[in-house]
Design an enzyme around this catalytic site. Structure first.
Site, short mmCIF file in Angstrom:
data_model
loop_
_atom_site.label_atom_id
_atom_site.label_comp_id
_atom_site.label_asym_id
_atom_site.label_seq_id
_atom_site.Cartn_x
_atom_site.Cartn_y
_atom_site.Cartn_z
N ARG A 27 -7.34 -5.57 -3.60
CA ARG A 27 -8.72 -6.00 -3.89
C ARG A 27 -8.71 -6.58 -5.31
O ARG A 27 -8.61 -5.84 -6.27
CB ARG A 27 -9.63 -4.77 -3.80
CG ARG A 27 -11.11 -5.04 -3.73
CD ARG A 27 -11.89 -3.76 -4.04
NE ARG A 27 -11.80 -3.43 -5.45
CZ ARG A 27 -11.90 -2.19 -5.96
NH1 ARG A 27 -12.08 -1.16 -5.18
NH2 ARG A 27 -11.82 -2.00 -7.26
N HIS A 77 -14.98 -3.12 -6.81
CA HIS A 77 -15.43 -2.69 -5.48
C HIS A 77 -16.63 -3.53 -5.00
O HIS A 77 -16.65 -4.04 -3.88
CB HIS A 77 -15.80 -1.20 -5.53
CG HIS A 77 -16.40 -0.69 -4.28
ND1 HIS A 77 -15.68 -0.55 -3.11
CD2 HIS A 77 -17.66 -0.28 -3.99
CE1 HIS A 77 -16.47 -0.08 -2.16
NE2 HIS A 77 -17.67 0.09 -2.66
N TYR A 132 -10.80 1.88 -14.42
CA TYR A 132 -9.83 2.72 -13.70
C TYR A 132 -8.53 2.01 -13.30
O TYR A 132 -7.69 2.59 -12.63
CB TYR A 132 -10.48 3.38 -12.46
CG TYR A 132 -11.15 2.41 -11.50
CD1 TYR A 132 -10.42 1.73 -10.54
CD2 TYR A 132 -12.52 2.17 -11.57
CE1 TYR A 132 -11.02 0.85 -9.67
CE2 TYR A 132 -13.15 1.29 -10.69
CZ TYR A 132 -12.40 0.63 -9.75
OH TYR A 132 -13.00 -0.25 -8.89
C1 LIG Z 1 -19.33 8.37 5.13
C2 LIG Z 1 -19.35 7.71 3.78
N1 LIG Z 1 -18.92 8.36 2.70
C3 LIG Z 1 -18.91 7.77 1.49
C4 LIG Z 1 -19.37 6.48 1.35
C5 LIG Z 1 -19.37 5.82 -0.03
N2 LIG Z 1 -18.37 4.74 -0.08
C6 LIG Z 1 -18.69 3.46 0.11
S1 LIG Z 1 -17.37 2.44 0.02
C7 LIG Z 1 -16.33 3.73 -0.29
C8 LIG Z 1 -14.84 3.47 -0.48
C9 LIG Z 1 -14.14 3.06 0.77
O1 LIG Z 1 -12.86 2.60 0.48
P1 LIG Z 1 -11.92 1.92 1.54
O2 LIG Z 1 -12.07 2.57 2.86
O3 LIG Z 1 -10.58 1.85 0.97
O4 LIG Z 1 -12.55 0.45 1.72
P2 LIG Z 1 -12.68 -0.74 0.64
O5 LIG Z 1 -14.02 -0.57 -0.03
O6 LIG Z 1 -11.54 -0.65 -0.29
O7 LIG Z 1 -12.66 -2.00 1.45
C10 LIG Z 1 -17.01 4.94 -0.33
C11 LIG Z 1 -16.42 6.24 -0.62
C12 LIG Z 1 -19.83 5.82 2.52
N3 LIG Z 1 -20.25 4.55 2.49
N4 LIG Z 1 -19.79 6.44 3.72
#
Ligand SMILES: Cc1ncc(C[n+]2csc(CCOP(=O)(O)OP(=O)(O)O)c2C)c(N)n1
Ligand SMILES: [Mg+2]
Length: 409
Positions: A301, A305, A314
């Site tokens: 990425r 985020h 970080y």
């Molecule tokens: C069930 C749930 N828990 C926590 C969140 C908060 N949250 C949103 S994005 C994220 C990180 C997800 O990371 P990843 O699966 O690696 O996807 P990326 O954002 O890197 O594409 C989190 C913890 C959420 N949206 N849904």
């Protein structure tokens, strides 16, 4: 006589004889086994399930081709040119969407810059009548699937619906609750197969979300019921600020398929040719009725985020710089130019098309979205609860007071 009391059962099962009975015994020969017992494992029960130790790669980071592979044939040149075109337009769309957040036209935008090979390769591997299950990260994938970018961004402007018609576009709404789409994809794919159709469901998921229960439940259901789903893990190394090393101790996220009996593979997610080749095979596997397939793409990425996050808190700039050298767009361009199927004129024409695409999006995003804040309370329950009725009234009164004070100014 009624059923034994729990205490009696416990007393019986903890006798020394019971303990002795529970200790491991050699397996009986196959013909002595009970009907329904687990079949004897083959010599290597994981054969055909385990991913290769190294991610599949067909181009090196400079775009130079690596030796061809029989198991992953290179996609036709026309498909690769189309992949390049949509990646260039996708990157321009992504930059434009980020700019729109700065102009207050978009509430939030999760960029997928650097993940173009996965975003576009994913949707090019499936047919229009297949189903796609995206996360919030997949705006670029949806535009590459031909969905109007204004519709794609509707949710991110604060509307409560996803902007496009999921049934018509065969594309589920972009999913913010992590991993829930893995279960939806399994159910839909099972239903389609049950009705005799050869539809495949492509479920995108992030590295962090593979720690969620829904990912495991979805993959397990799909495996047991041979649902034609491709689980496509974009391992972009972070879940917001959580690095992969704090997410899992598994040597590869592709190993998570093996425990459920799902064949899995790793691919260099910044090698567009390899991404499309591996996904083509995964989709063919699912379509042929062999059940799900899991692909882990190693990518990165490049941006934070979302626009609301500060990634410099970080991760080091050096790390980001190292990934800049593995840029998927430049990699494919170098390869196609060297093969003589892309020249300056074609590159310029595609860049112009991408510019026009962004200008049109910019223009149409100037209009304010027609969102009625009170619609937030619609469609929650068939009969609204007393709390919702009260909250709705509270919002209505606040809006009325705001418009009165605006009138006085
Ligand atoms: C069930 C749930 N828990 C926590 C969140 C908060 N949250 C949103 S994005 C994220 C990180 C997800 O990371 P990843 O699966 O690696 O996807 P990326 O954002 O890197 O594409 C989190 C913890 C959420 N949206 N849904
Ligand atoms: Mg991630």
């Amino acid at each position: 006589m009624g059923p034994p009391h729990v205490q009696e059962v416990l007393a019986v099962t903890t006798t020394p004889q019971a303990v002795r009975r529970a200790s491991p015994r050699p397996r009986p020969p196959a013909d002595e086994r009970l009907p329904g017992a687990t079949p004897a494992p083959a010599a290597d029960p994981s054969a055909g399930l385990l991913p290769a130790a190294e991610p599949v790669r067909l181009l090196d980071p400079t775009g130079t081709p690596l030796p061809a592979r029989e198991d992953y044939p290179e996609p036709p040149v026309e498909a690769l040119r189309e992949l390049y075109r949509r990646m260039v337009i996708g990157r321009r769309f992504d930059t434009q969407a980020t700019a729109l957040t700065k102009q207050g036209k978009l509430a939030v935008y999760p960029s997928s810059r650097g993940q173009e090979a996965c975003q576009v390769g994913g949707v090019l591997a499936v047919r229009d009548d297949d189903w796609v299950f995206p996360t919030y990260r997949e705006s670029m994938a949806l535009t590459a699937r031909g969905i109007d970018p204004v519709e794609v961004l509707t949710l991110l402007r604060g509307d409560w619906h996803c902007g496009y018609d999921p049934a018509q576009r065969r594309t589920a709404p972009q999913c913010t609750p992590l991993a829930t789409q893995c279960v939806h994809a399994a159910g839909l794919a099972y239903g389609e197969a049950y009705q005799g159709r050869d539809t495949v469901a492509l479920a995108f998921i992030g590295d962090g979300a593979t720690s969620e229960g829904d990912f495991h439940e979805g993959v397990n259901f799909a495996a047991v019921f041979k649902a034609p789903v491709v689980y496509f893990v974009q391992n972009n190394k972070y879940a917001i600020s959580v690095p992969l090393s704090r997410q899992t101790a598994a040597p590869s996220l592709a190993y998570k398929g093996v425990g459920y009996g799902v064949p899995s593979e790793q691919v260099d997610g910044n090698d567009p040719v390899a991404v499309l080749a591996v996904l083509n095979r995964a989709v063919a596997h699912a379509r042929a009725g062999h059940g799900p397939f899991l692909v882990e793409a190693h990518t990165y990425r490049m941006e934070a985020h979302t626009n609301a996050d500060d990634a410099t808190r970080y991760r080091d700039a050096d790390e980001v710089e190292a990934w800049r050298d593995r840029d998927p767009v430049a990699r494919l361009e170098t390869y196609l130019r060297a093969r003589g199927v892309l020249d300056d004129a074609a590159v310029a024409a595609i860049a112009e098309e991408a510019e026009a695409y962004a200008a049109d999006l910019r223009e149409r995003m100037h209009d304010k979205p027609a969102v009625d804040p009170l619609s937030l309370f619609d469609h929650v329950y068939a009969e609204p609860t007393p709390q919702l009725v009260e909250q709705r009234e509270q919002v209505r009164a606040e809006l009325a007071a705001d418009s009165d004070s605006e009138g006085e100014r």
